[in-house]
Design an enzyme around this catalytic site. Structure first.
Site, PDB file in Angstrom:
ATOM      1  N   HIS A   1     -10.239   6.874   4.815  1.00 11.19           N
ATOM      2  CA  HIS A   1     -10.553   5.461   5.459  1.00 11.19           C
ATOM      3  C   HIS A   1     -12.114   5.538   5.816  1.00 11.19           C
ATOM      4  CE1 HIS A   1      -6.378   5.104   4.975  1.00 11.19           C
ATOM      5  NE2 HIS A   1      -6.370   5.683   5.897  1.00 11.19           N
TER       6      HIS A   1
ATOM      7  N   GLU B   1       5.232  -3.295   5.680  1.00 10.32           N
ATOM      8  CA  GLU B   1       4.567  -3.684   4.788  1.00 10.32           C
ATOM      9  C   GLU B   1       5.016  -3.173   3.538  1.00 10.32           C
ATOM     10  OE1 GLU B   1       0.140  -3.674   4.489  1.00 10.32           O
ATOM     11  OE2 GLU B   1      -0.013  -5.482   6.349  1.00 10.32           O
TER      12      GLU B   1
ATOM     13  N   ARG C   1     -17.120  -8.882  12.221  1.00  8.05           N
ATOM     14  CA  ARG C   1     -18.488  -8.324  12.531  1.00  8.05           C
ATOM     15  C   ARG C   1     -19.317  -8.351  11.118  1.00  8.05           C
ATOM     16  NH1 ARG C   1     -15.002  -3.584  11.790  1.00  8.05           N
ATOM     17  NH2 ARG C   1     -15.675  -2.797   9.947  1.00  8.05           N
TER      18      ARG C   1
ATOM     19  N   LYS D   1      -2.562  -7.284  14.316  1.00  9.22           N
ATOM     20  CA  LYS D   1      -2.124  -7.626  12.805  1.00  9.22           C
ATOM     21  C   LYS D   1      -0.882  -8.452  12.694  1.00  9.22           C
ATOM     22  CE  LYS D   1      -5.631  -4.983  12.396  1.00  9.22           C
ATOM     23  NZ  LYS D   1      -7.127  -5.687  12.441  1.00  9.22           N
TER      24      LYS D   1
HETATM   25  C1  MV4 Z   1      -2.000  -0.279   2.609  1.00 10.79           C
HETATM   26  C2  MV4 Z   1      -1.777   0.501   1.395  1.00 10.79           C
HETATM   27  C3  MV4 Z   1      -1.000   0.348   0.356  1.00 10.79           C
HETATM   28  N1  MV4 Z   1      -0.068  -0.914   0.955  1.00 10.79           N
HETATM   29  N2  MV4 Z   1      -0.917  -1.241   2.749  1.00 10.79           N
HETATM   30  C4  MV4 Z   1      -5.930   1.937   4.547  1.00 10.79           C
HETATM   31  C5  MV4 Z   1      -6.926   1.198   5.320  1.00 10.79           C
HETATM   32  C6  MV4 Z   1      -6.240   0.184   5.989  1.00 10.79           C
HETATM   33  N3  MV4 Z   1      -7.229  -0.785   6.063  1.00 10.79           N
HETATM   34  C7  MV4 Z   1      -5.182  -0.160   5.208  1.00 10.79           C
HETATM   35  N4  MV4 Z   1      -4.900   0.864   4.221  1.00 10.79           N
HETATM   36  C8  MV4 Z   1      -4.007   0.829   3.339  1.00 10.79           C
HETATM   37  N5  MV4 Z   1      -2.973  -0.083   3.343  1.00 10.79           N
HETATM   38  C9  MV4 Z   1       0.000  -1.388   1.760  1.00 10.79           C
HETATM   39  N6  MV4 Z   1       0.836  -2.477   2.275  1.00 10.79           N
HETATM   40  C10 MV4 Z   1      -3.020   1.533   1.061  1.00 10.79           C
HETATM   41  C11 MV4 Z   1      -4.021   1.623   2.066  1.00 10.79           C
HETATM   42  C12 MV4 Z   1      -4.907   2.502   1.727  1.00 10.79           C
HETATM   43  C13 MV4 Z   1      -6.426   2.384   1.323  1.00 10.79           C
HETATM   44  C14 MV4 Z   1      -6.666   1.016   1.451  1.00 10.79           C
HETATM   45  C15 MV4 Z   1      -8.081   0.713   1.213  1.00 10.79           C
HETATM   46  C16 MV4 Z   1      -8.957   1.546   0.890  1.00 10.79           C
HETATM   47  C17 MV4 Z   1      -8.429   3.038   0.781  1.00 10.79           C
HETATM   48  C18 MV4 Z   1      -7.213   3.477   1.073  1.00 10.79           C
HETATM   49  C19 MV4 Z   1      -6.870   4.892   1.078  1.00 10.79           C
HETATM   50  C20 MV4 Z   1      -5.299   5.044   1.417  1.00 10.79           C
HETATM   51  C21 MV4 Z   1      -4.582   3.973   1.534  1.00 10.79           C
END
Ligand code: MV4
Length: 495
Positions: A235, A200, A292, A116
C-alpha cells in the site's frame, strides 16, 4: 486573495506549496519540529515557527499549537499538504472556529468519506458503482457468512474507519470467516477506535486507477483524468503515471463523470481524488475518496497543464474555476518515481546526505525536500523527493526518466533509485502490464509478513539507538528512535 498562508506540513510537499505561494505573491509560513530545525521547507519559507518536539503527535499534529501559530503570525489560511492533519475533520473545524480558511474540503465531506460505510451509502444513493458488498458493519459471524455466500468468495473484510489498506483481511472460504472476522474487528478497534468492519467482494489482481477532481465553492466541478497507481508495495505507492495504459478515451470519460458525481454527492470543494479498482475486463468500482492533495498530483499537472496548488488556493479564496470540462484535454504522458530513503529490502535508511547530484534537462521536474549535508530524520515518512518526467508519449517519458534516474546520485544513505532502473527497463512495464501484483512479479521475492518486518524494524531500531550518539531530548531518545523506525517500516500510505 490571501496575503499569508501557513503550511502545516514538512518535506517536499511543504516546499511545493511554498513555491506556489511565492508564484502567487503570497507570503509563506513554515512550521517545524526539533528534528526539522534545518529542514529545506524551513529555509525556503518567508517565515518559520517552531511548533513542538520531534514526535508528530506533539508538532505536525498539534492542532492547538498550529492554529495559535497561524493566528499570531497573521496567516489567513492553512494548507495541510498530505498526511498529518490533511484529512482531519476536527482540524478543519478548528480552523473555521479560529477564522482561518482550511485549504481543503468542508469538514463534513472529510467525515463522510473517512467512514467507508457512510461513503458507500452515499455513493449508492448517488448511483456511483462501488465494489459489491455491505454498506454497514457486519453484526455477526452468521451475517458475514450469509453475505459472503451471496457475493461469492474470495471476499474482503475492511475496517469502516480504515482506508489505504489498513485493517483489511482477505477471506478465501466460509471456513476462514470466523477467525478473520474476529481478527479484523480487534485490529480495527486497536487501530481506529471502532470495531466496525464491512464486507466487499474481492477483485483479483485489480488495477488502482484514480481520478483527480476539482470543485469550486460555486457549484462547479471538473475531473482531470486518471492516474495509474498500481505499482505499490504493501500500500505504499512507488511509481505513478498519467494517463493509465489501461484506460481508453471512453473509459476515461465515464470514470470522470462518475468521479464528479461522487464529489458532488458529498458537497465536495477543492482538490480531491476518487479511487477506483478496475478488473481485467475494464469494469471499475468506487473504492474510496482521498479528501486532500495527493503525493502524485504532479503527473496530472503535467498532462493537463494546470497547477493544482494554485487552483486549491484560488478555490479556497472563493474564486471560480477558471475552466470547464471541455477545456481539460490531457496531452502526452507523465511518470513519477517516489525516491525513498530505504534499502533494497524496502527498509528505512535515514541519515546524513553526504553527496547529492540532481538530474536536469528536457521534461524534468524534481519535487524535493532534501539538500546536501542535511540529515534525513528517523521520525517521519522516508519520502525524500519525487522525480517526474513528461514526454510526448509513454515510450518517450520512460526513456527520459531512465536517463534522469541515471543522472541522479544520493550519497550517505540508501535509496530505492536502483529499483526504478529495473522498472523502467522491464519489458512488462513497457507493455503497460502494471496491475497491483507487478512489483512482486518483478522482485520474484514475495512480500514478507507484517509481523516479521515490524520485529526486524524494532531490532534495527534498538541497534541504531545503541550505536548512534545523540543529544538528550524528548524527540531524540532511543524510545522515540525506535517508534520512528517502526512507524517508517509500517509503510503508511500517504498518497
Ligand atoms: C481491495 C482489493 C480487492 N478487492 N478491495 C488496498 C488499498 C486499499 N485502498 C484498498 N486495497 C484493496 N482493496 C477489494 N474489494 C485489493 C486491494 C489491494 C490494492 C489496491 C490498490 C493498489 C494496491 C493493492 C494491493 C493489494 C490489495
Amino acid at each position: 486573495m490571501f496575503k499569508k498562508i501557513l503550511i502545516a506540513n514538512r518535506g517536499e510537499i511543504a516546499v511545493r506549496v511554498i513555491r506556489a505561494c511565492r508564484e502567487l505573491g503570497i507570503l509563506s509560513v513554515a512550521i517545524y519540529s526539533d528534528a526539522d530545525r534545518a529542514a529545506l521547507h524551513v529555509l525556503k519559507a518567508d517565515e518559520a515557527y517552531y511548533v513542538g518536539p520531534t514526535p508528530a503527535s506533539e508538532s505536525y499534529l498539534n492542532i492547538e499549537h498550529i492554529i495559535a501559530t497561524a493566528r499570531n503570525c497573521g496567516a489567513e489560511a492553512i494548507h495541510p499538504g498530505y498526511g498529518f492533519l490533511s484529512e482531519n475533520a476536527e482540524f478543519a473545524r478548528a480552523c473555521a472556529r479560529a477564522g482561518i480558511k482550511f485549504i481543503g474540503p468542508p469538514a463534513e465531506a472529510i467525515e463522510i468519506m473517512g467512514l467507508k460505510t457512510r461513503a458507500r451509502q452515499q455513493m449508492e444513493k448517488a448511483g456511483v458503482p462501488f465494489v459489491p458488498g455491505t454498506s454497514r458493519g457486519v453484526e455477526s459471524i452468521d451475517e458475514a457468512r450469509e453475505v459472503a455466500a451471496q457475493l461469492g468468495y474470495p471476499v474482503m473484510l475492511k475496517a469502516a474507519a480504515g482506508g489505504g489498506g489498513k485493517g483489511m483481511r482477505l477471506v478465501e472460504s466460509a471456513a476462514g470467516m470466523a477467525s478473520a472476522l474476529e481478527a479484523a474487528q480487534s485490529e480495527a478497534q486497536r487501530a481506529f477506535g471502532s470495531n466496525e468492519v464491512y464486507l466487499e467482494k474481492a477483485i483479483t489482481n485489480p488495477r488502482h486507477i484514480e481520478i483527480q477532481v476539482l470543485a469550486d465553492e460555486h457549484g462547479h466541478c471538473v475531473h482531470l483524468g486518471e492516474r495509474e497507481c498500481s505499482i505499490q508495495r504493501r500500500h505504499q505507492k512507488v511509481l505513478e503515471e498519467s494517463p493509465s495504459p489501461a484506460v481508453s478515451a471512453t473509459m476515461r470519460q465515464s470514470m470522470g463523470e462518475i468521479a464528479v458525481k461522487a464529489a458532488k454527492a458529498v458537497g465536495y470543494t477543492n482538490a480531491g481524488t476518487i479511487e477506483f479498482l478496475a478488473d481485467a475486463s475494464s469494469n471499475f468500482y468506487f473504492l474510496e475518496m482521498n479528501t486532500r492533495l495527493q503525493v502524485e498530483h504532479p503527473v496530472t499537472e503535467l498532462v493537463c497543464g494546470v497547477d493544482l496548488v494554485h487552483l486549491q488556493i484560488g478555490i479556497a479564496a472563493g474564486e471560480r474555476l477558471p475552466f470547464s470540462q471541455p477545456d481539460i484535454q490531457p496531452r502526452g504522458h507523465a511518470i513519477e518515481c517516489r525516491i525513498y530513503a530505504e534499502d533494497e529490502n524496502y527498509f528505512p535508511s535515514p541519515g546524513q546526505i553526504t553527496a547529492l547530484s540532481e538530474p536536469a534537462g528536457p521534461g524534468i521536474r524534481l519535487d524535493s525536500g532534501i539538500y546536501q549535508e542535511w540529515t534525513v530524520p528517523v521520525a517521519y515518512d522516508p519520502l525524500l523527493a519525487k522525480l517526474i518526467r513528461y514526454g510526448g508519449n509513454r515510450p518517450q517519458a520512460i526513456g527520459r526518466l531512465r536517463r534522469a534516474i541515471d543522472e541522479c546520485f544520493i550519497g550517505g544513505i540508501k535509496t530505492n533509485l536502483q529499483l526504478f532502473g529495473r522498472i523502467l527497463s522491464d519489458p512488462a512495464f513497457a507493455a503497460g502490464d502494471t496491475d497491483t501484483g507487478y512489483l512482486e512479479r518483478l522482485s520474484k521475492l514475495g512480500t514478507p509478513a507484517d509481523e516479521s518486518d515490524q520485529e526486524a524494524a524494532a531490532i534495527a531500531a534498538a541497534l541504531f539507538a545503541s550505536i548512534e550518539p545523540r543529544k538528550n531530548g524528548p524527540g531524540t531518545s532511543p524510545a522515540n528512535a525506535s517508534s520512528g523506525w517502526k512507524r517508517a517500516a509500517r509503510t503508511e500510505s500517504l498518497g
